[in-house]
Design a protein around this motif. Structure first.
Motif, PDB file in Angstrom:
ATOM      1  N   MET A   1      -9.201 -10.688   4.962  1.00  0.00           N
ATOM      2  CA  MET A   1      -8.423 -10.125   4.489  1.00  0.00           C
ATOM      3  C   MET A   1      -7.435  -8.950   4.694  1.00  0.00           C
ATOM      4  SD  MET A   1      -7.408  -9.463  -0.123  1.00  0.00           S
ATOM      5  CE  MET A   1      -7.029  -8.056   0.629  1.00  0.00           C
ATOM      6  N   THR A   2      -6.111  -9.230   4.996  1.00  0.00           N
ATOM      7  CA  THR A   2      -5.451  -7.905   5.132  1.00  0.00           C
ATOM      8  C   THR A   2      -5.043  -7.534   4.093  1.00  0.00           C
ATOM      9  OG1 THR A   2      -4.553  -9.884   7.053  1.00  0.00           O
ATOM     10  CG2 THR A   2      -3.902  -7.173   6.962  1.00  0.00           C
ATOM     11  N   THR A   3      -5.192  -6.278   4.480  1.00  0.00           N
ATOM     12  CA  THR A   3      -4.526  -5.127   3.117  1.00  0.00           C
ATOM     13  C   THR A   3      -3.310  -4.803   3.486  1.00  0.00           C
ATOM     14  OG1 THR A   3      -5.235  -3.165   4.251  1.00  0.00           O
ATOM     15  CG2 THR A   3      -6.476  -4.031   2.731  1.00  0.00           C
ATOM     16  N   LEU A   4      -3.030  -4.505   2.644  1.00  0.00           N
ATOM     17  CA  LEU A   4      -0.776  -4.134   3.028  1.00  0.00           C
ATOM     18  C   LEU A   4      -0.871  -3.067   3.657  1.00  0.00           C
ATOM     19  CD1 LEU A   4       1.796  -4.501   1.780  1.00  0.00           C
ATOM     20  CD2 LEU A   4       1.244  -3.702  -0.086  1.00  0.00           C
ATOM     21  N   LYS A   5      -1.474  -1.949   3.424  1.00  0.00           N
ATOM     22  CA  LYS A   5      -2.150  -0.557   4.479  1.00  0.00           C
ATOM     23  C   LYS A   5      -1.763  -0.808   5.246  1.00  0.00           C
ATOM     24  CE  LYS A   5      -3.974   3.489   5.067  1.00  0.00           C
ATOM     25  NZ  LYS A   5      -5.399   4.808   4.423  1.00  0.00           N
ATOM     26  N   SER A   6      -2.849  -1.768   5.986  1.00  0.00           N
ATOM     27  CA  SER A   6      -2.930  -2.450   7.211  1.00  0.00           C
ATOM     28  C   SER A   6      -1.930  -3.182   8.003  1.00  0.00           C
ATOM     29  CB  SER A   6      -4.669  -2.910   7.280  1.00  0.00           C
ATOM     30  OG  SER A   6      -5.092  -4.270   7.112  1.00  0.00           O
ATOM     31  N   SER A  48      -6.123   0.460  -3.793  1.00  0.00           N
ATOM     32  CA  SER A  48      -5.658  -0.935  -3.396  1.00  0.00           C
ATOM     33  C   SER A  48      -4.270  -1.078  -3.144  1.00  0.00           C
ATOM     34  CB  SER A  48      -5.781  -0.955  -5.288  1.00  0.00           C
ATOM     35  OG  SER A  48      -4.870  -0.255  -5.610  1.00  0.00           O
ATOM     36  N   ASP A  49      -4.040  -2.984  -2.920  1.00  0.00           N
ATOM     37  CA  ASP A  49      -2.806  -3.140  -2.074  1.00  0.00           C
ATOM     38  C   ASP A  49      -1.893  -2.724  -3.556  1.00  0.00           C
ATOM     39  OD1 ASP A  49      -3.419  -3.956  -0.172  1.00  0.00           O
ATOM     40  OD2 ASP A  49      -3.024  -5.862  -0.704  1.00  0.00           O
ATOM     41  N   ASP A  50      -1.989  -2.189  -5.042  1.00  0.00           N
ATOM     42  CA  ASP A  50      -1.336  -2.863  -5.783  1.00  0.00           C
ATOM     43  C   ASP A  50      -0.817  -1.025  -5.929  1.00  0.00           C
ATOM     44  OD1 ASP A  50      -1.435  -4.447  -6.960  1.00  0.00           O
ATOM     45  OD2 ASP A  50      -2.270  -4.680  -8.579  1.00  0.00           O
ATOM     46  N   GLU A  51      -2.095  -0.019  -5.911  1.00  0.00           N
ATOM     47  CA  GLU A  51      -1.109   1.891  -5.643  1.00  0.00           C
ATOM     48  C   GLU A  51      -0.195   1.426  -4.678  1.00  0.00           C
ATOM     49  OE1 GLU A  51      -5.170   3.510  -7.679  1.00  0.00           O
ATOM     50  OE2 GLU A  51      -5.580   2.491  -5.518  1.00  0.00           O
ATOM     51  N   VAL A  52      -0.757   1.429  -3.289  1.00  0.00           N
ATOM     52  CA  VAL A  52       0.018   1.101  -2.255  1.00  0.00           C
ATOM     53  C   VAL A  52       1.516   0.264  -2.348  1.00  0.00           C
ATOM     54  CG1 VAL A  52       0.694   0.212   0.182  1.00  0.00           C
ATOM     55  CG2 VAL A  52      -1.590   0.554  -0.596  1.00  0.00           C
ATOM     56  N   LEU A  53       1.796  -0.700  -3.081  1.00  0.00           N
ATOM     57  CA  LEU A  53       2.461  -0.881  -3.443  1.00  0.00           C
ATOM     58  C   LEU A  53       4.065   0.207  -4.269  1.00  0.00           C
ATOM     59  CD1 LEU A  53       3.529  -4.806  -4.624  1.00  0.00           C
ATOM     60  CD2 LEU A  53       4.093  -3.358  -2.907  1.00  0.00           C
ATOM     61  N   LYS A  54       3.292   0.657  -4.990  1.00  0.00           N
ATOM     62  CA  LYS A  54       3.555   1.831  -6.186  1.00  0.00           C
ATOM     63  C   LYS A  54       4.245   3.112  -5.351  1.00  0.00           C
ATOM     64  CE  LYS A  54       1.540   1.648 -10.246  1.00  0.00           C
ATOM     65  NZ  LYS A  54       0.542   1.311 -10.741  1.00  0.00           N
ATOM     66  N   VAL A  55       3.175   3.582  -4.231  1.00  0.00           N
ATOM     67  CA  VAL A  55       3.794   5.401  -3.377  1.00  0.00           C
ATOM     68  C   VAL A  55       4.714   4.118  -2.181  1.00  0.00           C
ATOM     69  CG1 VAL A  55       3.587   5.659  -0.929  1.00  0.00           C
ATOM     70  CG2 VAL A  55       1.953   5.682  -2.965  1.00  0.00           C
ATOM     71  N   ILE A  56       5.080   2.676  -2.522  1.00  0.00           N
ATOM     72  CA  ILE A  56       6.413   1.853  -0.664  1.00  0.00           C
ATOM     73  C   ILE A  56       7.635   2.527  -2.148  1.00  0.00           C
ATOM     74  CG2 ILE A  56       6.833   0.196  -0.623  1.00  0.00           C
ATOM     75  CD1 ILE A  56       4.222  -0.534   0.903  1.00  0.00           C
ATOM     76  N   THR A  57       7.361   1.160  -3.647  1.00  0.00           N
ATOM     77  CA  THR A  57       8.215   1.872  -4.604  1.00  0.00           C
ATOM     78  C   THR A  57       9.089   3.236  -4.848  1.00  0.00           C
ATOM     79  OG1 THR A  57       7.507   0.254  -6.000  1.00  0.00           O
ATOM     80  CG2 THR A  57       9.098   1.534  -6.969  1.00  0.00           C
ATOM     81  N   LYS A  58       7.719   3.843  -4.639  1.00  0.00           N
ATOM     82  CA  LYS A  58       8.526   4.975  -4.464  1.00  0.00           C
ATOM     83  C   LYS A  58       9.425   5.753  -3.673  1.00  0.00           C
ATOM     84  CE  LYS A  58       4.844   8.020  -6.141  1.00  0.00           C
ATOM     85  NZ  LYS A  58       4.156   8.736  -6.655  1.00  0.00           N
ATOM     86  N   GLU A  59       8.580   5.189  -2.372  1.00  0.00           N
ATOM     87  CA  GLU A  59       9.529   5.712  -1.046  1.00  0.00           C
ATOM     88  C   GLU A  59      10.762   5.232  -0.814  1.00  0.00           C
ATOM     89  OE1 GLU A  59       8.712   8.136   1.092  1.00  0.00           O
ATOM     90  OE2 GLU A  59       7.091   8.401  -0.597  1.00  0.00           O
ATOM     91  N   ALA A  60      11.620   4.022  -1.214  1.00  0.00           N
ATOM     92  CA  ALA A  60      12.755   3.258  -1.761  1.00  0.00           C
ATOM     93  C   ALA A  60      13.310   3.641  -2.516  1.00  0.00           C
ATOM     94  CB  ALA A  60      11.909   1.354  -2.036  1.00  0.00           C
ATOM     95  N   LYS A  61      12.620   4.302  -3.784  1.00  0.00           N
ATOM     96  CA  LYS A  61      14.076   5.165  -4.734  1.00  0.00           C
ATOM     97  C   LYS A  61      13.829   6.845  -3.735  1.00  0.00           C
ATOM     98  CE  LYS A  61      14.033   6.735  -9.150  1.00  0.00           C
ATOM     99  NZ  LYS A  61      12.849   7.188 -10.632  1.00  0.00           N
TER     100      LYS A  61
END
Length: 154
Positions: A1-6, A48-61
């Motif tokens: 399974m590919t993680t979002l980070k990879s 986790s992928d959820d935490e990575v998503l939070k970082v991406i969301t923050k960066e996008a903001k």
């Protein structure tokens, strides 16, 4: 399974090979923000992928806010760059809710909160508690709060 980070790493390597400066620099900065988050605690850990998503969301903001600031400051080129970086990041985020979809979810939550007896300023917190889990990652907090305020003011 590919993680979002990879997936971000793979996309970064592809962007470098394609000499896509915008994508490679955006992904580089985002991966740096993820690494920073991973070493922020007492122990280094994988996000986790959820935490990575939070970082991406923050960066996008951050990109969105910077674009607005540049646009107001008359720096169209810089604003455009920030918007473009935001679009690169948006590709990794869940599809954002339309204003209509968001209003519908908030309206239901307002009705729920009122039924539970929440009124006035306190209703805001009650409604946000109901709405947030439903829209997680699909609408920014500020946007959600604005719609909640609007519908509570009726």
């Amino acid at each position: 399974m590919t993680t979002l980070k990879s997936k971000l790493h793979e996309d970064l390597n592809a962007a470098i090979k394609e000499r896509d400066e915008l994508r490679s620099s955006t992904l580089r900065l985002t991966l740096a923000a993820i690494t920073k988050e991973e070493v922020a605690g007492k122990e280094k850990r994988e996000l986790s992928d959820d935490e990575v998503l939070k970082v991406i969301t923050k960066e996008a903001k951050k990109r969105r806010e910077a674009a607005e600031a540049f646009a107001q400051g008359g720096r169209a080129e810089s604003a455009e760059r920030e918007r473009a970086e935001g679009e690169v990041l948006a590709a990794y985020l869940p599809k954002q809710l339309s204003d209509e979809e968001l209003r519908e979810i908030v309206a239901q939550a307002v009705a729920e909160a009122k039924a539970a007896g929440a009124e006035g300023p306190r209703a805001m917190g009650a409604v946000m508690k109901i709405v947030n889990p439903k829209v997680a990652g699909q609408a920014e907090g500020g946007r959600v709060a604005a719609v909640v305020k609007q519908l509570l003011a009726g």
